[in-house]
Design a protein around this motif. Sequence first.
Motif, short mmCIF file in Angstrom:
data_model
loop_
_atom_site.label_atom_id
_atom_site.label_comp_id
_atom_site.label_asym_id
_atom_site.label_seq_id
_atom_site.Cartn_x
_atom_site.Cartn_y
_atom_site.Cartn_z
N VAL A 189 -36.26 -24.99 -46.96
CA VAL A 189 -36.94 -26.00 -47.61
C VAL A 189 -36.15 -27.00 -48.26
CG1 VAL A 189 -37.54 -24.74 -49.56
CG2 VAL A 189 -39.18 -26.78 -48.67
N SER A 190 -36.47 -28.38 -47.97
CA SER A 190 -35.88 -29.37 -48.61
C SER A 190 -36.90 -30.16 -49.41
CB SER A 190 -35.52 -30.60 -47.45
OG SER A 190 -34.65 -29.97 -46.53
N VAL A 191 -36.15 -30.70 -50.73
CA VAL A 191 -37.02 -31.40 -51.54
C VAL A 191 -36.28 -32.73 -51.80
CG1 VAL A 191 -37.97 -31.74 -54.00
CG2 VAL A 191 -37.95 -29.31 -52.66
N ILE A 192 -36.97 -33.87 -51.43
CA ILE A 192 -36.23 -35.18 -51.20
C ILE A 192 -36.72 -35.92 -52.45
CG2 ILE A 192 -35.58 -37.02 -49.86
CD1 ILE A 192 -36.24 -35.25 -47.40
N ALA A 193 -36.13 -36.71 -53.12
CA ALA A 193 -36.50 -37.62 -54.41
C ALA A 193 -35.87 -38.93 -53.78
CB ALA A 193 -36.10 -37.08 -55.56
N ILE A 242 -39.76 -28.71 -58.79
CA ILE A 242 -40.27 -28.09 -57.52
C ILE A 242 -39.36 -27.25 -56.89
CG2 ILE A 242 -41.23 -28.81 -55.24
CD1 ILE A 242 -42.50 -31.29 -56.50
N ALA A 243 -38.13 -27.91 -56.93
CA ALA A 243 -36.92 -27.02 -56.05
C ALA A 243 -36.74 -25.85 -56.94
CB ALA A 243 -35.53 -27.78 -56.06
N GLU A 244 -36.85 -25.91 -58.32
CA GLU A 244 -36.54 -24.68 -59.35
C GLU A 244 -37.67 -23.66 -58.92
OE1 GLU A 244 -34.60 -26.36 -63.40
OE2 GLU A 244 -36.78 -26.58 -62.91
N ALA A 245 -38.80 -24.00 -58.69
CA ALA A 245 -39.86 -23.37 -58.56
C ALA A 245 -39.75 -22.34 -57.25
CB ALA A 245 -41.32 -24.00 -58.65
N LEU A 246 -39.39 -22.97 -56.15
CA LEU A 246 -38.91 -22.35 -54.95
C LEU A 246 -37.82 -21.54 -55.06
CD1 LEU A 246 -39.11 -25.59 -52.71
CD2 LEU A 246 -40.85 -23.73 -52.80
N GLU A 249 -38.91 -18.18 -56.34
CA GLU A 249 -39.62 -17.24 -55.69
C GLU A 249 -38.46 -16.73 -54.62
OE1 GLU A 249 -42.16 -19.97 -53.59
OE2 GLU A 249 -43.58 -19.95 -55.35
N GLY A 250 -37.14 -16.87 -54.67
CA GLY A 250 -36.35 -16.10 -53.80
C GLY A 250 -35.82 -17.22 -52.81
N ARG A 251 -36.25 -18.44 -52.85
CA ARG A 251 -35.95 -19.05 -51.64
C ARG A 251 -34.85 -19.85 -51.64
NH1 ARG A 251 -40.93 -21.64 -48.42
NH2 ARG A 251 -42.33 -20.17 -48.49
N HIS A 252 -34.16 -20.20 -50.56
CA HIS A 252 -33.00 -21.39 -50.61
C HIS A 252 -33.35 -22.46 -50.23
CE1 HIS A 252 -30.27 -17.58 -51.11
NE2 HIS A 252 -30.89 -17.26 -50.35
N ALA A 253 -33.30 -23.50 -51.27
CA ALA A 253 -33.84 -25.00 -51.23
C ALA A 253 -32.70 -25.92 -51.21
CB ALA A 253 -34.86 -25.30 -52.01
N VAL A 254 -32.98 -26.92 -50.46
CA VAL A 254 -31.77 -28.14 -50.86
C VAL A 254 -32.72 -29.32 -51.40
CG1 VAL A 254 -30.65 -30.00 -49.66
CG2 VAL A 254 -30.32 -27.83 -48.58
N LEU A 255 -31.98 -29.79 -52.47
CA LEU A 255 -32.50 -30.75 -53.42
C LEU A 255 -31.66 -32.24 -53.07
CD1 LEU A 255 -34.41 -32.34 -55.50
CD2 LEU A 255 -32.67 -31.23 -57.05
N MET A 256 -32.29 -33.23 -52.57
CA MET A 256 -31.51 -34.36 -52.15
C MET A 256 -32.36 -35.65 -52.74
SD MET A 256 -31.22 -33.80 -47.91
CE MET A 256 -32.74 -32.77 -47.85
N MET A 257 -31.21 -36.11 -53.63
CA MET A 257 -31.67 -37.25 -54.55
C MET A 257 -30.92 -38.64 -54.13
SD MET A 257 -32.12 -37.00 -58.41
CE MET A 257 -33.02 -35.49 -58.58
#
Length: 444
Positions: A189-193, A242-246, A249-257
């Motif tokens: 999952v990606s979280v984009i700011a 939001i990325a921290e919460a993922l 849960e054990g997920r691997h997220a990409v945070l792009m800012m």
Amino acid sequence: MTTLAPAAPAPSPAAWARALAATAPERVGTVRAVVGLTIEVVGTGAAVGELVRVGDDVLAEVVATAGATARCMPLGPTSGLRAGMPARPLREPLRVPVGPGLLGRVLDGLGRPIDGKGPLRARAWVPLDSRAPHPLERARVDEPLDLGVRVLDTLVTVGRGQRLGLFAGSGVGKSSLLSMVARGTDAEVSVIALVGERGREVREFLEDDLGPEGLARSVVVIATSDEPPLVRLRSAFLATRIAEALRDEGRHAVLMMDSLTRVAMAQREIGLSVGEPPATRGYPPSTFALLAQLLERAGTGATGSVTGLYTVLVDGDDHNEPIADAARSILDGHVVLDRRLAVAGHFPSVDALGSISRVASRVTTPEQRDAARRLRAVMAARRQAQDLLDVGAYVAGSNPLVDAAVTHGRAIDAFLRQDIEDVVPSAQAWAHLAALVQTLGEVP
């Protein structure tokens, strides 16, 4: 014989606290002044980080206190506010939505949906602020992350849970490169700011750069340049939360800012408005402390990970300006985008020799590292001899590395280039690099 009913269980301490809070008299303060970006209120007893409702519908957050006066920054328009209006402390910080139900949604800087798709299916609403994982509880970064960009996956290899900065001046292609990563990464999952973005570019990014497929596995947080500085600042922390919460849960997220510099600029506006002294290039001391707090929250946790990709807008193409220098010292690597490459139509305009990943040696094999080293050596020799080549003073045979760079210049250039619509799997990128270095011959 009379039997007694069992006694009811005693209320818990938390229940007692809630009951006492519900029966406590409401405390109402007063607006003393509205000056510039700040609202000064007295009589609320609010602490830093708590929300205050000014008048009927204006929310503000306490950012500083002095005696009985609390200095607040509004989370919305301040038109119509005046001295003497009531100010009611809410006794709680800003809460934001988290959970996998946010995938495919577009939020504003305070976590409210702005995509017209109805209410959010959030797992919970949690306080915005959180603590970084304990340094001894973080998992090691030992697994590569496929970004779908050939030059990054091979020459600046990123590890899952790494924090990487994309450094460039304005108009050099940071946002376009970020959009390539959003479509090509193999992260869950990606979280984009988008912090301080031009409003005109938001829809273009969502529809053209990200696309329906990229949006379906992303959460997008937007705070345009006309939003109050506190909203722009909080949007960065919202995306991180939001990325921290993922990750939890054990997920691997990409945070792009995009971009970290505008986050620092928002903090500069806030700090100067509440009376902080200007320090380096007008940035107050709190700016540099805030950058560390924000960036340290990304990375690996005990289970999942947050891979942070942050664009840094360098002032006047000066890569040693304060924000760029501070970010580079905290991040786990940096990618430098070169304006000369962008002007020449070379995309992505990544200066591979000026870019480095501090975890590349831990997430690549010896064969991969050797191939990357050989190509870098040839490119470095070409750069050192460029002046001689430009004036025709280089004598063929003087340096085997320069000879290889000149002979195979087009092949090297083709490897470093990539169309913005293309997604190149990591395995294919490494195979292309291996074939390229074989044609270069023996490299010491």
